[in-house]
Design an enzyme around this catalytic site. Structure first.
Site, PDB file in Angstrom:
ATOM      1  CD  GLU A  66      -3.079   0.762   2.223  1.00  0.00           C
ATOM      2  OE1 GLU A  66      -3.244  -0.344   2.765  1.00  0.00           O
ATOM      3  OE2 GLU A  66      -3.613   1.809   2.612  1.00  0.00           O
ATOM      4  CG  ASP A  67       1.529   2.877   3.179  1.00  0.00           C
ATOM      5  OD1 ASP A  67       0.596   3.381   2.533  1.00  0.00           O
ATOM      6  OD2 ASP A  67       1.429   2.501   4.353  1.00  0.00           O
TER       7      ASP A  67
END
Ligand code: MN
Length: 483
Positions: A74-75
């Site tokens: 996600e990051d």
């Protein structure tokens, strides 16, 4: 930081091979380099803390490695393919699972929560460890919540209190359930939390003497019995006390003098042996005894509960259990098995197959009915009711015990026996008296369902049934009838 984590793991997996964990650690650290949390802390420290929370319930190396990597898709720019190549399918698919649950951005938080929970439950079918990582992630986010905007804090805390905590409890992980409750309580009712926190610290000091006295009295009486046991004071969670005060409409002072003690022994027979001795030497409070050993709770919790009165009219609540039951009460579903390297389930201890099966069956069931509930509010309400911890034991006329969440009605009971009985029930008899279908069943009652072939479920039944099982079967019937 890595050694802190590996030291924790060595406590329960002394022979473990840490190479994959170390690799995950370095990989995630590099990928998250330069990122920071709302607290200003290094982002990667969050990943390490999540892994530590999972180590506190003794999870395996692949799960802890996936925890270190849980925010990477996600990051950061790392892709699923890279993850698979570096760490293999087992770890990569756990990380993907956690990412998929992810965060939904709906304007209505309730809808967002409902969607996330649907995803969460779907993840179960693949690997329940995904949910354990998600729970640990939530615990750490709650611990560092004060850096977020006030409104966001309340939203996260209320979802945690209403859904995450009951869910942890339903999986039997009391350790986490208590932690989630207290952390959310602090955000939602800061004043009440502060007052209670102070009162508890003071009463702890005052009670220390009483606890010692009780320990001495009980030890003296039980020591000569030849039964092995260890006796400890039981920590109580703040939110639990708060709820009890509200439920019984009592002040802190009125309930604080109850002391919680726990006796742990080596066999089921010895649990009953210790209970017999306690009842012989002390005055049990009538009606306080509950046998969760022969009738485990829905989350497989087992213990004997009893309350006794001692010198100075001080009440002690006593739980008696075996080491195995104790482990299960602390770690819940995570206590039942360890995954072997290939992701195969390796079971430990006795009675385990049935326990794990029971819990997984419940989750599978939840999955089945969640597909029927399109409405977010209803989905969340039903899910919450299914996680409900308070429950009643109701008997069939033949003496079979049916466990139901408290508040359940004869319709729930009928569907719990068989969907055919549910579909055609028109009334019920409790202790020879006819009761309406919306009657609230109580523990110990014997319920006989009256059936008639011509009777069919109606919309109205949905207002009387509270279990997901009954509701989804009623809906199914109504749907098929429409066709
Ligand atoms: Mn996270």
């Amino acid at each position: 930081m890595l050694t802190e984590l590996t030291d924790l793991i060595k406590g329960y997996l002394p022979e473990a091979d840490f190479s994959i964990l170390e690799k995950a650690y370095n990989f995630a650290k590099t990928a998250h380099a330069g990122q920071s949390r709302a607290s200003g802390e290094d982002f990667f420290s969050h990943c390490v803390e999540v892994a530590k929370i999972l180590a506190s319930i003794k999870l395996d190396i692949p799960t802890l490695s996936a925890a270190l990597l849980h925010d990477i898709l996600e990051d950061t720019t790392v892709t699923e393919a890279e993850l698979k190549k570096e760490f293999g399918d087992e770890i990569a698919s756990m990380v993907e699972g956690v990412t998929k649950i992810g965060s939904y951005h709906f304007s209505d938080p309730e809808e967002a929560h409902a969607e996330n929970w649907r995803k969460m439950l779907l993840a179960v079918t693949k690997d329940i460890r995904v949910i354990l990582i998600k729970l640990a992630d939530r615990i750490h986010n709650l611990k560092t919540i004060k850096y977020l905007p006030a409104e966001k804090q309340k939203d996260i805390a209320s979802e945690s209190l209403n859904l995450y905590a009951p869910f942890a409890q339903r999986l039997g992980i009391y350790k986490w359930k208590n932690e989630i409750e207290d952390l959310s309580f602090e955000v939602l009712e800061p004043e009440e939390y502060k007052i209670l926190f102070e009162k508890i610290s003071i009463s702890k000091e005052n009670n220390a003497q009483n606890i010692d006295l009780w320990k001495k009295l009980i030890t003296e009486k039980l020591e000569g019995s030849g039964i092995n046991f260890r006796l400890s004071a039981r920590p109580k969670n703040l939110y639990g006390i708060y709820k009890k005060m509200q439920r019984q409409n009592k002040s802190f002072e009125e309930i604080q003098d109850v002391i919680g003690l726990r006796l742990i022994t080596d066999s089921v027979a010895n649990c009953y042996g210790l209970l017999g001795l306690i009842n012989t030497y002390f005055s049990p409070i009538p009606g306080s005894f509950t046998d969760y050993v022969s009738l485990p709770k829905m989350n497989m919790y087992q213990s004997l509960h009893t309350s006794i009165i001692g010198p100075g009219n001080i009440t002690a609540e006593i739980q008696i259990r075996t080491e195995e039951m104790h482990r299960r009460a602390e770690y819940g579903i995570a206590a039942h098995w360890r995954y072997k390297e290939k992701g195969e389930i390796q079971q430990t201890g006795s009675q385990v197959t049935e326990d794990v099966e029971n819990k997984l069956n419940w989750l599978r069931q939840v999955l089945e009915w969640q597909q029927d509930l399109k409405d977010s509010k209803e989905f969340l309400a039903t899910f919450k009711a299914e996680c409900e911890f308070e429950q009643v034991f109701v008997f069939t006329p033949k003496g079979k015990v049916i466990k139901l969440p408290s508040g359940a009605t004869p319709i729930d009971f009928a569907y719990a026996i068989h969907s055919d009985i549910g579909d055609h029930c028109f009334g019920a008899k409790v202790g020879n008296k006819i009761v309406p279908l919306n009657y609230e069943l109580k523990s110990g009652e014997i319920c006989e369902i009256l059936v008639k072939k011509s009777v069919k479920p109606t919309e109205h039944w949905l207002e009387m049934a509270i279990t997901a099982n009954a509701r989804s079967k009623i809906r199914k019937y109504l749907r098929e009838e429409q066709k």
